[in-house]
Design a protein around this motif. Structure first.
Motif, PDB file in Angstrom:
ATOM      1  N   PRO A   1      34.566  39.321  37.636  1.00  0.00           N
ATOM      2  CA  PRO A   1      34.851  39.677  38.980  1.00  0.00           C
ATOM      3  C   PRO A   1      36.304  39.537  39.293  1.00  0.00           C
ATOM      4  CG  PRO A   1      33.083  37.964  38.865  1.00  0.00           C
ATOM      5  CD  PRO A   1      33.699  38.245  37.296  1.00  0.00           C
ATOM      6  N   GLY A   2      37.011  38.626  38.647  1.00  0.00           N
ATOM      7  CA  GLY A   2      38.451  38.779  38.723  1.00  0.00           C
ATOM      8  C   GLY A   2      38.936  40.324  38.135  1.00  0.00           C
TER       9      GLY A   2
ATOM     10  N   ASP B   1      33.135  33.258  38.393  1.00  0.00           N
ATOM     11  CA  ASP B   1      34.199  33.735  37.401  1.00  0.00           C
ATOM     12  C   ASP B   1      34.988  32.817  36.681  1.00  0.00           C
ATOM     13  OD1 ASP B   1      36.268  36.201  37.256  1.00  0.00           O
ATOM     14  OD2 ASP B   1      37.374  34.464  37.850  1.00  0.00           O
TER      15      ASP B   1
ATOM     16  N   MET C   1      31.237  43.025  37.955  1.00  0.00           N
ATOM     17  CA  MET C   1      32.436  43.599  38.356  1.00  0.00           C
ATOM     18  C   MET C   1      32.147  44.339  39.918  1.00  0.00           C
ATOM     19  SD  MET C   1      33.697  45.678  35.132  1.00  0.00           S
ATOM     20  CE  MET C   1      35.309  46.123  35.404  1.00  0.00           C
TER      21      MET C   1
ATOM     22  N   VAL D   1      39.048  36.563  44.084  1.00  0.00           N
ATOM     23  CA  VAL D   1      38.191  36.734  42.920  1.00  0.00           C
ATOM     24  C   VAL D   1      36.705  36.473  43.505  1.00  0.00           C
ATOM     25  CG1 VAL D   1      37.369  36.330  40.820  1.00  0.00           C
ATOM     26  CG2 VAL D   1      39.990  36.358  41.156  1.00  0.00           C
TER      27      VAL D   1
ATOM     28  N   SER E   1      37.803  42.955  37.608  1.00  0.00           N
ATOM     29  CA  SER E   1      37.475  44.121  38.510  1.00  0.00           C
ATOM     30  C   SER E   1      38.384  44.580  39.760  1.00  0.00           C
ATOM     31  CB  SER E   1      36.098  44.238  39.007  1.00  0.00           C
ATOM     32  OG  SER E   1      35.747  43.165  39.984  1.00  0.00           O
ATOM     33  N   ILE E   2      38.878  43.299  40.461  1.00  0.00           N
ATOM     34  CA  ILE E   2      39.587  43.736  41.756  1.00  0.00           C
ATOM     35  C   ILE E   2      41.350  43.398  41.427  1.00  0.00           C
ATOM     36  CG2 ILE E   2      37.713  43.171  43.130  1.00  0.00           C
ATOM     37  CD1 ILE E   2      39.200  40.237  43.655  1.00  0.00           C
TER      38      ILE E   2
END
Lengths: 253, 293
Positions: free
Chosen positions: A130-131, B101, A160, B123, A133-134
């Motif tokens: 998640p982190g 995450d 993602m 996030v 991807s952005i």
């Protein structure tokens, strides 16, 4: 591609390496044998400034070959866990990963297949996807190109983030969202279509656009001009690849 | 003078059913495995296991039915990408999960350590992570008015970690190249127990030379137990490396009920001394080769 006479793994490595052309002085992470060899190839050729780790906790001057190595690496500095987050949140990283599923938006999944509460298949978990991807550029490598990977709807659990406006507050995409290349056994794709739709960039020798489309669960954007053929590795690139992977682990991935 | 030295059994006696237990380390590195094995063979149940960077610790507790809820980012044996014990339990829906995450996980520990109600982050945006219950959004009060995730604190009742050296007061040295986020886990938790390779005198810690390896101030450490090779089969590097053969054996033990029973009777339902001899003894573990990445 099964009947082709050219070495597919080397072709995919050189195509993957292109993700990091002109990358500048950033952290590069290639996860899995082919992306990792590709990162080393990029560093040895057109992107010498990139920083690569030993896969554990150090930046090394030279990319480490896969497998048993007798050469003692020169360490440039620590790449411990805390620092990795500081780096990736700053945007100064470009990773290449191999998720289990990807969809038309570039959303990708490594967590579960099926229902999240009681999955049909449990995999790794979201990890740092998640982190990543952005915050920084990301590219993808898929050894198999089929509809189980390139899914029709959305991926089962979005790990993602991708270019799906419905998933953002007020439709506003995060500034750091920057999906770049997708390299597969059939072709090279990017996100250069309308609204970042997935577009064909080059076809590997002997592959047709229809073959790519038939193996993709969503429409692939086709440029109007003739589609280029993916570049074959040069003898220099082949020599570097075999030096980075003396045990030929690339053939087994 | 303060004396925080305990045994593994005394630490386990401080735990109770339904507690939230944070586990330090990363996948195959410096997991508090001796404590995990002791929990696995105890009568403890309904635990909330907080293991952002999960490895065989999560797999063992999943396979022995200890987990009611798992807060995590991943479970992997690294060289063996997927832990079959974790997978089997997860696919049965054996426990609830809160999957975050990797960076969000330490952000949650940080919020807890600073006694904050949340820390803002981007996030999770655009993913299914924030569609799980337990997340709220917050709008930046500044001009940008960006929508951010308000990451709530992660507050374990107890942290369990493994380190290399300690004195009897709980001055800890973690000699690894990478301390991972064990410091934050301790700061986030109500109480923290540490197993160490060796308990030495305060002077022998040579703190002036080793200050960079001092994980956290001793006031945050509740108890220490000396358990040589207490992270095995994960690594206690620089003292010993990952035992890949044992991880393969552990992994294979998920293949049938019979093999799992064998594994439990050889490696879990035994005291730590018997465990160490069952895995080949100190000289074998000390000489495990460095893993290839």
């Amino acid at each position: 591609m099964s009947n082709s006479s050219h070495p597919l793994s080397e072709l995919m490595i050189t195509a993957c390496a292109e993700a990091w052309r002109d990358a500048g002085e950033i952290m590069v992470t290639g996860i899995g044998p082919i992306p990792r060899i590709a990162a080393g190839l990029a560093k040895h050729t057109f992107s010498p400034a990139i920083q690569i780790t030993d896969g554990e906790a150090w930046y090394t001057s030279e990319p480490l070959p896969l497998g048993q190595s007798h050469q003692q690496p020169v360490y440039e500095g620590p790449a411990n866990y805390d620092r990795v987050f500081s780096t990736l949140w700053s945007g100064k990283r470009h990773a290449m990963v191999t998720p289990v599923q990807i969809d038309r938006y570039g959303q990708a999944n490594i967590s579960v297949i099926g229902d999240h509460k009681k999955p049909r298949t449990a995999m790794l978990g979201v990890r740092g996807f998640p982190g990543n991807s952005i915050c920084h550029p990301n590219s993808f490598f898929f050894p198999k190109h089929n509809k189980r990977v390139f899914v029709e709807g959305e991926v089962d659990f979005v790990c993602m983030a991708g270019y799906n406006p419905d998933r953002y507050p007020r439709g506003q995409m995060p500034k750091g969202l920057d999906l770049r290349l997708i390299v597969t056994e059939l072709c090279v794709l990017d996100f250069g279509g309308t609204h970042h739709s997935i577009r064909i960039r080059s076809l590997h020798p002997g592959v047709t656009f229809d073959e790519v489309q038939d193996n993709t669960g969503f429409p692939v954007t086709c440029p109007s001009a003739p589609i280029p053929t993916t570049c074959m590795p040069t003898p220099e690139q082949l020599a570097i690849i075999s030096q980075l992977d003396p045990e030929e682990k690339r053939k087994r991935s | 003078m303060i004396n925080k030295v305990m045994t593994v059994d005394e630490i386990i006696a401080e735990l109770s059913d339904g507690m939230s237990i944070g586990l330090g380390g990363w996948a195959t590195r410096r997991k508090p495995m001796a404590l995990v094995r002791a929990i696995a063979r105890s009568s403890l149940k309904d635990l909330t296991v907080i293991a952002g960077y999960g490895g065989p610790d999560v797999g063992l507790l999943a396979a022995t039915g200890k987990i009611r809820k798992l807060i995590f980012s991943f479970v992997t044996l690294d060289h063996i990408p997927l832990d079959p014990h974790y997978r089997a339990a997860r696919e049965k829906g054996a426990f609830q999960v809160w999957e975050v995450d990797e960076g969000m996980f330490h952000w949650g520990l940080r919020a807890a350590a600073m006694k904050l109600p949340f820390l803002p982050t981007r996030v999770g945006i655009g993913t299914d992570v924030i569609n799980q219950p337990g997340f709220k959004m917050i709008t930046s009060p500044y001009q940008d008015e960006e929508e951010l995730v308000a990451m709530p604190p992660i507050t374990p009742d107890v942290a369990l970690i493994h380190a290399h050296r300690s004195d009897d007061r709980g001055n800890i040295l973690n000699l690894s190249v990478d301390p991972i986020f064990d410091e934050l886990l301790v700061r986030a938790s109500e109480r923290s127990y540490v197993t160490v390779e060796k308990i030495v005198s305060t002077a022998a810690l040579d703190m002036k030379t080793n200050s960079r390896f001092n994980l956290v101030e001793r006031a945050l450490i509740t108890g220490v137990a000396e358990v040589p090779f207490g992270a095995h089969p994960t690594s206690g590097s620089p003292d010993y490396e990952i035992d890949l053969d044992h991880l393969r054996l552990y992994s294979k033990s998920a293949s049938s009920a019979e093999q799992w029973d064998d594994y439990k009777s050889n490696f879990i339902n035994v005291d730590e001394a018997s465990y160490l001899s069952a895995v080949g003894g100190p000289s074998k573990v000390s000489s495990l080769p460095k893993p290839i990445y």
